[in-house]
Design a protein around this motif. Structure first.
Motif, short mmCIF file in Angstrom:
data_model
loop_
_atom_site.label_atom_id
_atom_site.label_comp_id
_atom_site.label_asym_id
_atom_site.label_seq_id
_atom_site.Cartn_x
_atom_site.Cartn_y
_atom_site.Cartn_z
N PRO A 89 0.83 -1.21 0.00
CA PRO A 89 0.00 0.00 0.00
C PRO A 89 0.86 1.26 0.00
N ASP A 90 0.27 2.35 -0.42
CA ASP A 90 0.93 3.65 -0.32
C ASP A 90 0.77 4.17 1.11
N LEU A 91 1.75 4.95 1.55
CA LEU A 91 1.66 5.58 2.86
C LEU A 91 0.55 6.63 2.84
N SER A 92 -0.28 6.64 3.86
CA SER A 92 -1.32 7.66 3.97
C SER A 92 -0.66 9.03 4.15
N TYR A 93 -1.19 10.03 3.45
CA TYR A 93 -0.74 11.42 3.56
C TYR A 93 0.68 11.65 3.01
N GLY A 94 1.20 10.71 2.25
CA GLY A 94 2.50 10.91 1.64
C GLY A 94 3.66 10.52 2.55
N VAL B 253 11.54 10.88 8.71
CA VAL B 253 11.48 9.43 8.99
C VAL B 253 10.98 8.80 7.71
N THR B 254 11.90 8.40 6.85
CA THR B 254 11.58 8.16 5.43
C THR B 254 10.73 6.93 5.17
N GLN B 255 10.62 6.01 6.12
CA GLN B 255 9.79 4.82 5.91
C GLN B 255 8.39 4.99 6.48
N ALA B 256 8.10 6.20 6.98
CA ALA B 256 6.82 6.45 7.64
C ALA B 256 6.02 7.51 6.90
N THR B 257 4.75 7.63 7.29
CA THR B 257 3.87 8.64 6.71
C THR B 257 4.22 10.03 7.25
N ALA C 162 -8.56 5.21 11.65
CA ALA C 162 -8.39 3.75 11.64
C ALA C 162 -8.25 3.27 10.20
N GLY C 163 -7.25 2.45 9.95
CA GLY C 163 -6.99 1.96 8.60
C GLY C 163 -5.89 2.71 7.88
N ASP C 164 -5.47 3.88 8.40
CA ASP C 164 -4.38 4.62 7.76
C ASP C 164 -3.09 3.79 7.77
N THR C 165 -2.35 3.85 6.66
CA THR C 165 -1.06 3.16 6.57
C THR C 165 0.01 4.11 7.09
N LEU C 166 0.68 3.69 8.18
CA LEU C 166 1.62 4.57 8.88
C LEU C 166 3.08 4.29 8.53
N ILE C 167 3.41 3.02 8.33
CA ILE C 167 4.78 2.63 8.01
C ILE C 167 4.75 1.52 6.98
N VAL C 168 5.58 1.62 5.96
CA VAL C 168 5.83 0.52 5.04
C VAL C 168 7.35 0.38 4.97
N GLU C 169 7.86 -0.75 5.46
CA GLU C 169 9.32 -0.85 5.67
C GLU C 169 9.86 -2.22 5.25
N LYS C 170 10.91 -2.19 4.46
CA LYS C 170 11.67 -3.41 4.19
C LYS C 170 12.66 -3.59 5.33
#
Length: 752
Positions: A208-213, A218-222, A245-253
């Motif tokens: 998923p894309d990070l919510s709010y860009g 903190v480059t792996q977070a929203t 609720a449901g917002d994507t906050l972190i997408v991290e390898k």
């Protein structure tokens, strides 16, 4: 014992990780282990490729194939593939194993997997004299898949090959041409596969894309989060705006991750995706497997060329394996330069740990290095054991020649003993007992290994996967559970502090971590993770003790500060008069509502009997003794229903089990009845927005379908879907499965 005590006493004088490492080296505590030296000298003979083994497994597969036991044959063909030397060894074994695998898959009507194995056989040097077999099989697969254009192309290639065959074996060529003609006639009548609007097409999962860009710092977070630091809380994440609720906050390898050995046969060694029916083995050993050539090459280049011979030893150190993986992923040249840069950073007394000179907290080694090692909190015995392990891992780096790798080793697996043949050449290198023989660079790396081992005690993150288990092959009610498949280090996720009532949920797509909010969070409020002990699953005293023992803090979260009575109620006995919760007071149980008194011992005796009955019921179900399982579970249910609170987890567990049993017998009405009660209890205990409730709703919907209650099943599905989407987003497997179920339910109701 006295000698060990003196060693620990002397060891305690070491104040840095490098000093601790030098202590272990100077005492020869690793070098003097005889079995370790023997292993180092002989490990290259273990798990290597073998023409003989590959042929033996292929012949076993052929035996099952001839008996038309195609599933059984696959097991041995896979073993033949992983033991076969690579194409550079100038043998046909790898290509023959792939070709035989494709034959079994063809008969099992797994045409896509068959095509993949045909391609692998061709690329592995399949003998030209046998090409006609694969070309014909390839065309037939494409025909069955209705890929007519590709099938016609494949036919033309097959005919060209038949022309070449005539010069060497006219009879065989004529037979082959007859088979091609038969396929061509089928092709002439076939129609290209067109999409059908009446069929449900499963969406491919994507991150998923990070919510709010994306956050600029903190480059792996929203951008909806910010990092703060206080003396009491250290670094932590807070909401920089109102979050939903449901917002994507972190997408991290992960910076680095290690697959657990139990999953080597089923998961890719590099990305941890589940393996399909195309096996890509390591070019040198017979232990690990990959989902693609890309993963195979990335793994080899980054770390596996150094770990390959020493996997058994690395398995023995548990989570510490991840510490050497961190070092290998970082690379020697980078670490040498990092040491110089770190000295410059340390001169900045006000710097925030993990934040680079440009002010960002990004995906890099610095964020790993600056995670807390908690050296001061460790008992000396544990720190001594970790130092021994670090010294052992340093030994592996030395004998693997990693310290010379930047000038000698190739990044291409095909240029490094890729045939996998065993070598009699022994490693003569070993760790010296003299600190003077260990270079300053090696001591520095050894200190880093020890640092990372300590960090992993608190910062190692389990990568889990939702897996389905069934008590029997006949079971229609599935049990889903999160299974740990790997261990990783996620520096951004490690910024979140703990709460027993977390504001996020973590899920995984292969090795990628996705963190979502599970409830609305106001601007300025802290974002909390749960380190394991959750207030809905464990009592307050037990949670706090676990957190104190492993993470070295006294939990002061809202769930711990508030009265735990609400959750304790779901783990207590039931008043026989008013059915409210009984409170245990020494040897008695007392009802706070009606004043009933009873003896605790009687309740506990019945609890033990019920537990034994439940275990017996499970064993009988696993043995396909369905009637025995139901009879025993009913006796268990009668006892538990009489003494446990109506929402007690053990009573809910019994109802869920009975639902599974009745589904096996085909009595879906009874299965629905028990599941309905189970769903109600789970909703009460965990809440209407919990993933536990959503999972139970999904199970209930599937049984309602089997019972023919389509409208109710659709309503339940529609209730579960929004909860799954909040926790997992729109592309998760569970969401896709429910979407598909809803599609078919809507279609069936329209038709009826």
């Amino acid at each position: 014992m006295k000698a060990r005590g003196r060693v620990l006493c002397d060891f305690q004088e070491a104040s840095t990780d490098e000093e601790r490492l030098r202590f272990i080296i100077s005492r020869g505590l690793i070098r003097n282990i005889s079995w370790l030296n023997f292993y180092i000298q002989n490990c290259k003979k273990l798990h290597c490729k073998s023409v003989e083994k590959s042929k033996c497994y292929r012949e076993q597969g052929n035996t099952y194939f001839q008996q038309k036991k195609y599933e059984e044959s696959l097991h041995y063909y896979i073993k033949a593939i992983i033991h076969a030397p690579g194409i550079e060894a100038k043998t046909e074994d790898l290509s023959l194993a792939y070709a035989n695998m494709s034959a079994s898959l063809y008969h099992l009507m797994k045409y896509q997997a068959c095509l993949a194995n045909i391609t692998a056989a061709m690329e592995s040097g399949y003998p030209d004299r046998l090409h006609h077999k694969l070309l014909l099989r390839q065309t037939q697969c494409l025909l069955y898949l209705k890929q007519i254009e590709d099938a016609n192309t494949s036919v033309q290639v097959a005919k060209q090959h038949a022309g070449k065959m005539k010069s060497t074996d006219k009879k065989k060529a004529d037979i082959f041409l007859q088979e091609i003609s038969s396929v061509e006639r089928k092709l002439a009548n076939a129609v290209d596969n067109k999409s059908n609007n009446d069929t449900y097409e499963m969406k491919k999962t994507k991150l998923p894309d990070l919510s709010y860009g994306r956050n600029q710092l903190v480059t792996q977070a929203t951008s909806g989060l910010r990092m703060e630091q206080t003396r009491e809380k250290g670094r932590h994440l807070v909401a920089a705006r109102d979050l939903k609720a449901g917002d994507t906050l972190i997408v991290e390898k992960p910076f680095a991750a290690v697959l657990l050995p139990d999953h080597y046969d089923s998961h890719c060694h590099h990305c941890f995706g589940q393996l399909d029916l195309l096996v890509i083995p390591c070019v040198r050993c017979s232990q690990v497997r990959y989902c693609s050539k890309e993963c195979q090459n990335s793994s080899w280049t980054s770390y596996h060329q150094f770990e390959c011979f020493y996997m058994d030893l690395l398995h023995s150190v548990g989570i510490a394996h991840l510490s050497i993986r961190i070092i290998l992923v970082a690379g020697l040249e980078f670490l040498v330069e990092f040491k110089r840069k770190l000295q410059s950073l340390e001169n900045n007394t006000v710097r925030i740990k993990g934040v680079s000179e440009d002010g960002t907290y990004r995906h890099g080694y610095l964020t790993v290095y600056d995670l807390m090692p908690h050296s001061k909190h460790l008992v000396i015995e544990d720190l001594f054991q970790y130092s021994l392990t670090a010294c052992l891992l340093l030994n592996i780096l030395q004998v693997s020649d990693w310290f010379n790798s930047h000038t000698k080793m190739s990044s291409d697996p095909c240029n490094n003993t890729s045939s996998g043949e065993c070598s009699d050449k022994s490693d003569k290198k070993h760790m010296s007992g003299d600190v003077g023989d260990v270079s300053e660079q090696e001591q520095y790396v050894g200190g880093l290994l020890l640092r990372h081992i300590q960090q992993l005690v608190c910062n190692g993150h389990a990568i889990t996967e939702l897996q389905v288990t069934q008590a029997t092959d006949l079971s229609l009610v599935e049990t889903k559970s999160q299974v740990r498949v790997a261990t990783a280090i996620y520096p951004t996720a490690s910024l979140m502090n703990h709460s027993c009532d977390p504001s996020i949920i973590a899920s995984f797509d292969r090795d990628s971590l996705v963190v979502r909010a599970v409830r609305d969070v106001k601007d300025g409020m802290e974002i909390y993770n749960c380190y394991g002990p959750h207030h809905k699953r464990m009592s307050g005293p037990d949670r706090r003790q676990i957190l104190k023992d492993q993470y070295f803090f006294d939990c002061q979260c809202s769930a711990c500060l508030m009265d735990d009575g609400q959750n304790v109620m779901y783990m207590v006995f039931k008043c026989p008069k008013c059915e409210n919760a009984l409170i245990e007071e020494q040897t008695n149980v007392v009802c706070s509502e009606c004043g009933y008194h009873g003896n605790t011992l009687s309740y506990k005796e019945k609890t033990g009997i019920a537990k034994d009955l439940f275990l017996q019921a499970v064993q009988r179900l696993e043995a396909n003794n369905i009637k025995g399982a139901i009879d025993t579970a009913q006796r268990c249910h009668k006892i538990r229903n009489g003494i446990l609170h109506r929402n007690h987890r053990e009573l809910t567990e019994t109802k869920d089990f009975l639902a599974r049993c009745y589904a096996v017998t085909g009595d879906f009405e009874k299965s629905c009845r028990y599941l309905k009660e189970s769903v109600s209890s789970i909703k009460t205990v965990y809440g209407a927005l919990s993933i536990e409730y959503a999972n139970e709703l999904q199970k209930y919907a599937e049984v309602l379908v089997s019972a023919g209650h389509m409208e109710t099943a659709l309503a339940i599905t529609n209730e579960a879907l929004p909860v799954f989407k909040v926790h997992y987003g729109t592309s998760h497997t569970s969401v896709a499965e429910l979407d598909e179920l809803r599609f078919h339910l809507q279609k069936s109701l329209i038709i009826s």
